[in-house]
Design an enzyme around this catalytic site. Sequence first.
Site, PDB file in Angstrom:
ATOM      1  N   HIS A 159       0.832  -1.209   0.000  1.00 33.14           N
ATOM      2  CA  HIS A 159       0.000   0.000   0.000  1.00 33.14           C
ATOM      3  C   HIS A 159       0.867   1.260   0.000  1.00 33.14           C
ATOM      4  CE1 HIS A 159       0.889   1.028   4.192  1.00 33.14           C
ATOM      5  NE2 HIS A 159       0.733  -0.261   4.476  1.00 33.14           N
ATOM      6  N   GLU A 174      -1.437  -7.342   7.675  1.00 30.03           N
ATOM      7  CA  GLU A 174      -0.086  -7.100   8.176  1.00 30.03           C
ATOM      8  C   GLU A 174       0.153  -7.891   9.453  1.00 30.03           C
ATOM      9  OE1 GLU A 174       2.872  -6.810   7.856  1.00 30.03           O
ATOM     10  OE2 GLU A 174       3.346  -4.694   7.490  1.00 30.03           O
TER      11      GLU A 174
END
Length: 221
Positions: free
Chosen positions: A25, A97
């Site tokens: 990202h 994550e």
Amino acid sequence: MATGMIVSMTTHGGVEAGRVVLLRHGETEWALAGKHTGSTDVPLTTVGEQQAVDAGSLLHLLKLRDPLVISSPRERARRTADLAGLHVDRTWDALSEWDYGDYEGITSTQIHETVPHWTVWTHPCPGGESIGDIAVRVELVLSVVLPLLSDRDVVLVGHGHFSRALIAGWTEAPITEGKRFALSPAAYSLLGFEHSFRQLVAHNVHPSILTAASTRKEGTR
């Protein structure tokens, strides 16, 4: 950047095979501050949004073949995919994550005040995931992705640390070797095959190369 190498398909067992694109990202305020960002939904900065758009231009050069796009459920990943012009086929918690536990939202410098030399690759995250936990997730993701590569590419939109763990797993190295692979905001790494060996085809390809290429063009005029 060797564009020809990046665009070409890879081969597995002498047969053309798909590739895996790991897209991180774009920039967030927490990333800028060095804060560990796991489950917290931190939005992209204005810069991060532009990085995502530029990442889309880079991905276009790959000439993706019928790509299956899977994203982490975090907004920063899904927003990056949207701005890059990718159609997300599904979101998957397995691409989230690392769970940093008690270290969520704090920096390595702060952690070092109580645990000198701490890194996510070498020390535990109290209340969070261990290297073993991450290894299990990596194995799960790769077990799902590998069978899909016979006739298409797969794009995994996610995060820095877990994507680096995926690179280590893909190359059949210990997960701790993810420490060897820096991955910048909105950069991608390309995983593929050569003579049936899984390999890292391109790594940390990020939007700044577009600016560099434009600058070189201007200099030749």
